[in-house]
Write a protein that holds these residues in place. Structure first.
Motif, PDB file in Angstrom:
ATOM      1  N   PHE A   1     -14.279  46.648  36.683  1.00  0.00           N
ATOM      2  CA  PHE A   1     -14.639  47.707  37.634  1.00  0.00           C
ATOM      3  C   PHE A   1     -15.814  48.511  37.101  1.00  0.00           C
ATOM      4  O   PHE A   1     -16.284  48.282  35.991  1.00  0.00           O
ATOM      5  CB  PHE A   1     -13.416  48.608  37.882  1.00  0.00           C
ATOM      6  N   ARG A   2     -16.284  49.465  37.901  1.00  0.00           N
ATOM      7  CA  ARG A   2     -17.456  50.234  37.468  1.00  0.00           C
ATOM      8  C   ARG A   2     -17.119  51.179  36.320  1.00  0.00           C
ATOM      9  O   ARG A   2     -17.970  51.488  35.481  1.00  0.00           O
ATOM     10  CB  ARG A   2     -18.038  51.035  38.641  1.00  0.00           C
ATOM     11  N   ASN A   3     -15.878  51.642  36.298  1.00  0.00           N
ATOM     12  CA  ASN A   3     -15.488  52.621  35.288  1.00  0.00           C
ATOM     13  C   ASN A   3     -13.959  52.696  35.215  1.00  0.00           C
ATOM     14  O   ASN A   3     -13.255  51.992  35.956  1.00  0.00           O
ATOM     15  CB  ASN A   3     -16.081  53.997  35.629  1.00  0.00           C
ATOM     16  N   PHE A   4     -13.463  53.530  34.334  1.00  0.00           N
ATOM     17  CA  PHE A   4     -12.014  53.647  34.141  1.00  0.00           C
ATOM     18  C   PHE A   4     -11.311  54.151  35.390  1.00  0.00           C
ATOM     19  O   PHE A   4     -10.217  53.693  35.738  1.00  0.00           O
ATOM     20  CB  PHE A   4     -11.719  54.599  32.970  1.00  0.00           C
ATOM     21  N   SER A   5     -11.952  55.102  36.083  1.00  0.00           N
ATOM     22  CA  SER A   5     -11.312  55.684  37.259  1.00  0.00           C
ATOM     23  C   SER A   5     -11.035  54.608  38.305  1.00  0.00           C
ATOM     24  O   SER A   5      -9.950  54.575  38.914  1.00  0.00           O
ATOM     25  CB  SER A   5     -12.204  56.782  37.843  1.00  0.00           C
ATOM     26  N   GLU A   6     -11.976  53.707  38.508  1.00  0.00           N
ATOM     27  CA  GLU A   6     -11.764  52.650  39.500  1.00  0.00           C
ATOM     28  C   GLU A   6     -10.722  51.648  39.021  1.00  0.00           C
ATOM     29  O   GLU A   6      -9.926  51.140  39.815  1.00  0.00           O
ATOM     30  CB  GLU A   6     -13.094  51.969  39.819  1.00  0.00           C
ATOM     31  N   ALA A   7     -10.732  51.371  37.733  1.00  0.00           N
ATOM     32  CA  ALA A   7      -9.712  50.468  37.188  1.00  0.00           C
ATOM     33  C   ALA A   7      -8.320  51.068  37.369  1.00  0.00           C
ATOM     34  O   ALA A   7      -7.374  50.390  37.788  1.00  0.00           O
ATOM     35  CB  ALA A   7      -9.990  50.194  35.713  1.00  0.00           C
ATOM     36  N   TRP A   8      -8.200  52.351  37.091  1.00  0.00           N
ATOM     37  CA  TRP A   8      -6.898  53.006  37.195  1.00  0.00           C
ATOM     38  C   TRP A   8      -6.448  53.095  38.662  1.00  0.00           C
ATOM     39  O   TRP A   8      -5.258  52.929  38.964  1.00  0.00           O
ATOM     40  CB  TRP A   8      -6.952  54.397  36.566  1.00  0.00           C
ATOM     41  N   GLY A   9      -7.393  53.329  39.553  1.00  0.00           N
ATOM     42  CA  GLY A   9      -7.060  53.350  40.977  1.00  0.00           C
ATOM     43  C   GLY A   9      -6.511  52.006  41.428  1.00  0.00           C
ATOM     44  O   GLY A   9      -5.510  51.931  42.161  1.00  0.00           O
ATOM     45  N   PHE A  10      -7.145  50.937  40.970  1.00  0.00           N
ATOM     46  CA  PHE A  10      -6.668  49.584  41.268  1.00  0.00           C
ATOM     47  C   PHE A  10      -5.263  49.383  40.709  1.00  0.00           C
ATOM     48  O   PHE A  10      -4.366  48.866  41.388  1.00  0.00           O
ATOM     49  CB  PHE A  10      -7.652  48.575  40.670  1.00  0.00           C
ATOM     50  N   MET A  11      -5.055  49.806  39.478  1.00  0.00           N
ATOM     51  CA  MET A  11      -3.737  49.633  38.855  1.00  0.00           C
ATOM     52  C   MET A  11      -2.669  50.411  39.621  1.00  0.00           C
ATOM     53  O   MET A  11      -1.537  49.940  39.765  1.00  0.00           O
ATOM     54  CB  MET A  11      -3.782  50.079  37.393  1.00  0.00           C
ATOM     55  N   SER A  12      -3.041  51.565  40.145  1.00  0.00           N
ATOM     56  CA  SER A  12      -2.082  52.341  40.941  1.00  0.00           C
ATOM     57  C   SER A  12      -1.675  51.578  42.191  1.00  0.00           C
ATOM     58  O   SER A  12      -0.497  51.559  42.572  1.00  0.00           O
ATOM     59  CB  SER A  12      -2.693  53.686  41.338  1.00  0.00           C
ATOM     60  N   ARG A  13      -2.651  50.934  42.830  1.00  0.00           N
ATOM     61  CA  ARG A  13      -2.326  50.157  44.036  1.00  0.00           C
ATOM     62  C   ARG A  13      -1.487  48.934  43.696  1.00  0.00           C
ATOM     63  O   ARG A  13      -0.539  48.595  44.417  1.00  0.00           O
ATOM     64  CB  ARG A  13      -3.610  49.778  44.770  1.00  0.00           C
ATOM     65  N   VAL A  14      -1.792  48.289  42.569  1.00  0.00           N
ATOM     66  CA  VAL A  14      -0.974  47.146  42.148  1.00  0.00           C
ATOM     67  C   VAL A  14       0.450  47.613  41.827  1.00  0.00           C
ATOM     68  O   VAL A  14       1.426  46.925  42.155  1.00  0.00           O
ATOM     69  CB  VAL A  14      -1.603  46.437  40.933  1.00  0.00           C
ATOM     70  N   ALA A  15       0.558  48.780  41.215  1.00  0.00           N
ATOM     71  CA  ALA A  15       1.890  49.295  40.870  1.00  0.00           C
ATOM     72  C   ALA A  15       2.734  49.498  42.128  1.00  0.00           C
ATOM     73  O   ALA A  15       3.934  49.199  42.138  1.00  0.00           O
ATOM     74  CB  ALA A  15       1.754  50.604  40.095  1.00  0.00           C
TER      75      ALA A  15
END
Ligand code: H2B
Length: 95
Positions: free
Chosen positions: A36-50
């Motif tokens: 992803f572009r940065n940590f915030s986008e990675a974490w947002g993705f992980m939240s949706r996967v969760a």
């Protein structure tokens, strides 16, 4: 609770339909790496996967380093790949 592993034929068909996922060398899991572009986008993705994982009661093995997320899907109750992994992988691919 015992869940059936995919047969080799089912596994091959599932992988053909999930071209972005790779079979782990032991054949018991599938993996996909995301960037992803940065940590915030990675974490947002992980939240949706969760949320998907909770809805499906099927949970990834994963790691995150800054903007990278690695997901491994395997079914602990089956000791390998099951239809649950395919279903979650398909859902992750729609995000
Ligand atoms: C009790 C609960 O339904 C089970 O432990 C579920 C939860 N999430 C799971 N996730 C994964 N990846 N494999 C499982 O076997 C599994 N089992």
């Amino acid at each position: 609770m015992a869940i059936a592993q995919l047969t080799p034929a089912e596994r091959d068909a599932a992988l053909a339909a999930l071209p972005q996922w790779s079979l782990r060398t032991d054949g018991l899991a599938i993996t996909r790496d995301f960037r992803f572009r940065n940590f915030s986008e990675a974490w947002g993705f992980m939240s949706r996967v969760a949320l998907l994982a909770e809805a499906q009661d099927h949970h990834p093995e994963w790691s995150n380093v800054y903007n990278r997320v690695s997901i491994t899907l395997t079914t602990h109750d089956a000791g390998g790949l099951s239809g649950r992994d395919v279903k979650l992988a398909e859902a992750v691919d729609t995000l």
